[in-house]
Design a protein around this motif. Structure first.
Motif, PDB file in Angstrom:
ATOM      1  N   HIS A  64       0.815  -1.215   0.000  1.00  0.00           N
ATOM      2  CA  HIS A  64       0.000   0.000   0.000  1.00  0.00           C
ATOM      3  C   HIS A  64       0.849   1.265   0.000  1.00  0.00           C
ATOM      4  O   HIS A  64       0.420   2.291  -0.516  1.00  0.00           O
ATOM      5  CB  HIS A  64      -0.993   0.008   1.167  1.00  0.00           C
ATOM      6  CG  HIS A  64      -2.249   0.729   0.822  1.00  0.00           C
ATOM      7  ND1 HIS A  64      -3.172   0.227  -0.064  1.00  0.00           N
ATOM      8  CD2 HIS A  64      -2.716   1.927   1.189  1.00  0.00           C
ATOM      9  CE1 HIS A  64      -4.155   1.094  -0.214  1.00  0.00           C
ATOM     10  NE2 HIS A  64      -3.904   2.133   0.542  1.00  0.00           N
ATOM     11  N   ALA A  65       2.052   1.174   0.562  1.00  0.00           N
ATOM     12  CA  ALA A  65       2.916   2.356   0.557  1.00  0.00           C
ATOM     13  C   ALA A  65       4.371   1.931   0.612  1.00  0.00           C
ATOM     14  O   ALA A  65       4.715   0.887   1.169  1.00  0.00           O
ATOM     15  CB  ALA A  65       2.582   3.265   1.741  1.00  0.00           C
ATOM     16  N   VAL A  66       5.225   2.780   0.030  1.00  0.00           N
ATOM     17  CA  VAL A  66       6.666   2.580   0.079  1.00  0.00           C
ATOM     18  C   VAL A  66       7.312   3.931   0.355  1.00  0.00           C
ATOM     19  O   VAL A  66       7.021   4.915  -0.333  1.00  0.00           O
ATOM     20  CB  VAL A  66       7.225   2.005  -1.244  1.00  0.00           C
ATOM     21  CG1 VAL A  66       8.730   1.817  -1.148  1.00  0.00           C
ATOM     22  CG2 VAL A  66       6.544   0.705  -1.613  1.00  0.00           C
ATOM     23  N   LYS A  67       8.177   3.955   1.367  1.00  0.00           N
ATOM     24  CA  LYS A  67       8.919   5.175   1.712  1.00  0.00           C
ATOM     25  C   LYS A  67      10.374   4.967   1.332  1.00  0.00           C
ATOM     26  O   LYS A  67      10.997   3.970   1.698  1.00  0.00           O
ATOM     27  CB  LYS A  67       8.816   5.457   3.211  1.00  0.00           C
ATOM     28  CG  LYS A  67       9.554   6.711   3.655  1.00  0.00           C
ATOM     29  CD  LYS A  67       9.365   6.939   5.154  1.00  0.00           C
ATOM     30  CE  LYS A  67      10.011   8.215   5.613  1.00  0.00           C
ATOM     31  NZ  LYS A  67      11.451   8.140   5.715  1.00  0.00           N
ATOM     32  N   ILE A  68      10.910   5.905   0.561  1.00  0.00           N
ATOM     33  CA  ILE A  68      12.325   5.901   0.195  1.00  0.00           C
ATOM     34  C   ILE A  68      12.843   7.304   0.473  1.00  0.00           C
ATOM     35  O   ILE A  68      12.397   8.266  -0.145  1.00  0.00           O
ATOM     36  CB  ILE A  68      12.544   5.539  -1.279  1.00  0.00           C
ATOM     37  CG1 ILE A  68      11.947   4.174  -1.588  1.00  0.00           C
ATOM     38  CG2 ILE A  68      14.028   5.562  -1.617  1.00  0.00           C
ATOM     39  CD1 ILE A  68      11.974   3.793  -3.047  1.00  0.00           C
ATOM     40  N   SER A  96      10.581  10.567   0.442  1.00  0.00           N
ATOM     41  CA  SER A  96       9.432  10.395  -0.446  1.00  0.00           C
ATOM     42  C   SER A  96       8.631   9.156  -0.074  1.00  0.00           C
ATOM     43  O   SER A  96       9.207   8.112   0.230  1.00  0.00           O
ATOM     44  CB  SER A  96       9.901  10.267  -1.893  1.00  0.00           C
ATOM     45  OG  SER A  96      10.488  11.468  -2.326  1.00  0.00           O
ATOM     46  N   ILE A  97       7.319   9.299  -0.136  1.00  0.00           N
ATOM     47  CA  ILE A  97       6.421   8.184   0.141  1.00  0.00           C
ATOM     48  C   ILE A  97       5.437   8.092  -1.021  1.00  0.00           C
ATOM     49  O   ILE A  97       4.798   9.085  -1.381  1.00  0.00           O
ATOM     50  CB  ILE A  97       5.643   8.394   1.463  1.00  0.00           C
ATOM     51  CG1 ILE A  97       6.617   8.610   2.626  1.00  0.00           C
ATOM     52  CG2 ILE A  97       4.721   7.204   1.732  1.00  0.00           C
ATOM     53  CD1 ILE A  97       5.971   9.187   3.875  1.00  0.00           C
ATOM     54  N   LYS A  98       5.341   6.918  -1.600  1.00  0.00           N
ATOM     55  CA  LYS A  98       4.378   6.651  -2.673  1.00  0.00           C
ATOM     56  C   LYS A  98       3.277   5.779  -2.076  1.00  0.00           C
ATOM     57  O   LYS A  98       3.561   4.746  -1.474  1.00  0.00           O
ATOM     58  CB  LYS A  98       5.026   5.901  -3.827  1.00  0.00           C
ATOM     59  CG  LYS A  98       6.302   6.517  -4.345  1.00  0.00           C
ATOM     60  CD  LYS A  98       6.047   7.684  -5.195  1.00  0.00           C
ATOM     61  CE  LYS A  98       7.374   8.133  -5.832  1.00  0.00           C
ATOM     62  NZ  LYS A  98       7.314   9.396  -6.425  1.00  0.00           N
ATOM     63  N   LEU A 132      -1.534   8.814  -3.639  1.00  0.00           N
ATOM     64  CA  LEU A 132      -0.804   9.994  -3.164  1.00  0.00           C
ATOM     65  C   LEU A 132       0.704   9.834  -3.308  1.00  0.00           C
ATOM     66  O   LEU A 132       1.224   8.722  -3.264  1.00  0.00           O
ATOM     67  CB  LEU A 132      -1.090  10.227  -1.665  1.00  0.00           C
ATOM     68  CG  LEU A 132      -2.523  10.402  -1.210  1.00  0.00           C
ATOM     69  CD1 LEU A 132      -2.572  10.554   0.299  1.00  0.00           C
ATOM     70  CD2 LEU A 132      -3.178  11.578  -1.903  1.00  0.00           C
ATOM     71  N   GLU A 133       1.362  10.974  -3.421  1.00  0.00           N
ATOM     72  CA  GLU A 133       2.810  11.071  -3.258  1.00  0.00           C
ATOM     73  C   GLU A 133       3.041  12.084  -2.155  1.00  0.00           C
ATOM     74  O   GLU A 133       2.404  13.138  -2.125  1.00  0.00           O
ATOM     75  CB  GLU A 133       3.494  11.506  -4.535  1.00  0.00           C
ATOM     76  CG  GLU A 133       3.436  10.439  -5.622  1.00  0.00           C
ATOM     77  CD  GLU A 133       4.228  10.805  -6.866  1.00  0.00           C
ATOM     78  OE1 GLU A 133       5.189  11.610  -6.754  1.00  0.00           O
ATOM     79  OE2 GLU A 133       3.892  10.290  -7.939  1.00  0.00           O
ATOM     80  N   VAL A 134       3.956  11.759  -1.258  1.00  0.00           N
ATOM     81  CA  VAL A 134       4.183  12.563  -0.061  1.00  0.00           C
ATOM     82  C   VAL A 134       5.662  12.911   0.038  1.00  0.00           C
ATOM     83  O   VAL A 134       6.523  12.106  -0.321  1.00  0.00           O
ATOM     84  CB  VAL A 134       3.753  11.769   1.193  1.00  0.00           C
ATOM     85  CG1 VAL A 134       3.982  12.558   2.466  1.00  0.00           C
ATOM     86  CG2 VAL A 134       2.293  11.341   1.085  1.00  0.00           C
ATOM     87  N   HIS A 135       5.928  14.121   0.508  1.00  0.00           N
ATOM     88  CA  HIS A 135       7.297  14.517   0.839  1.00  0.00           C
ATOM     89  C   HIS A 135       7.331  14.808   2.334  1.00  0.00           C
ATOM     90  O   HIS A 135       6.634  15.708   2.807  1.00  0.00           O
ATOM     91  CB  HIS A 135       7.747  15.739   0.054  1.00  0.00           C
ATOM     92  CG  HIS A 135       9.133  16.162   0.403  1.00  0.00           C
ATOM     93  ND1 HIS A 135      10.240  15.502  -0.091  1.00  0.00           N
ATOM     94  CD2 HIS A 135       9.598  17.120   1.219  1.00  0.00           C
ATOM     95  CE1 HIS A 135      11.327  16.060   0.413  1.00  0.00           C
ATOM     96  NE2 HIS A 135      10.952  17.040   1.215  1.00  0.00           N
ATOM     97  N   LYS A 136       8.104  14.009   3.057  1.00  0.00           N
ATOM     98  CA  LYS A 136       8.225  14.190   4.499  1.00  0.00           C
ATOM     99  C   LYS A 136       9.496  14.993   4.787  1.00  0.00           C
ATOM    100  O   LYS A 136      10.594  14.526   4.535  1.00  0.00           O
ATOM    101  CB  LYS A 136       8.275  12.840   5.208  1.00  0.00           C
ATOM    102  CG  LYS A 136       8.361  12.957   6.725  1.00  0.00           C
ATOM    103  CD  LYS A 136       8.320  11.558   7.340  1.00  0.00           C
ATOM    104  CE  LYS A 136       8.714  11.569   8.778  1.00  0.00           C
ATOM    105  NZ  LYS A 136       7.772  11.944   9.727  1.00  0.00           N
TER     106      LYS A 136
END
Length: 168
Positions: free
Chosen positions: A59-63, A66-68, A162-166
């Protein structure tokens, strides 16, 4: 002749300094790149592990920062569609799941930089889209709204990814 020899010595000295600076700069970049690679190990998250394994996705991958986040749909924990025929409620259910994923990573909707919405009924989505103002309180992210023929299961009317920038 002395002047030419002096100029050659100066030029040689300048070239040696440039080479030394370049070598140090390359070594520094290599150290910085290795730090970045270490931090960019993917972190996977499964919201509904059994469902996601059955369908073959995370459901999600954080690299790094960035989180997709894969498209959220309106389903229960067994993967059955919910709010059948009610696009507005399906949209709210999608955002509720997305909120759980964001919280897992210590984020909020304020950290979302891209939102793509896929819907099988654009007029109904447009009528319900005002709900997004309750989700995005600071600003809206970039993204696209796409009308599609169908989603993975016929009862799904909307899917939101969503795409997220943490920030650090």
């Amino acid at each position: 002749m002395k002047t030419l020899k002096k100029q050659t010595n100066h030029l040689t000295l300048i070239m040696m300094l440039i080479m030394l600076i370049t070598i140090q700069s390359c070594e520094q970049k290599t150290k910085e790149e290795s730090k970045i690679i270490e931090k960019e190990t993917p972190e996977y998250f499964l919201l509904r592990p059994e469902v996601e394994k059955a369908y073959g996705y995370s459901h999600a991958v954080k690299i790094g920062n960035s989180i997709k986040i894969s498209g959220a749909v309106s389903m229960d924990d067994e993967g059955n569609p919910t709010a059948i025929g009610d696009l507005a409620q399906q949209m709210k259910n999608c955002y509720a799941d997305l909120d759980k994923i964001l919280k897992h990573y210590g984020c909020t909707f304020d950290d979302v930089v891209k939102e793509d919405v896929f819907t099988t009924n654009m007029p109904k989505f447009l009528a319900a889209a005002g709900y997004r103002t309750e989700i995005y309180k600071k600003q809206f992210p970039t993204g696209s709204w796409l009308g599609v023929k169908e989603l993975a299961i016929p009862e799904f009317m909307i899917e939101i990814e969503l795409e997220v920038h943490k920030s650090n």
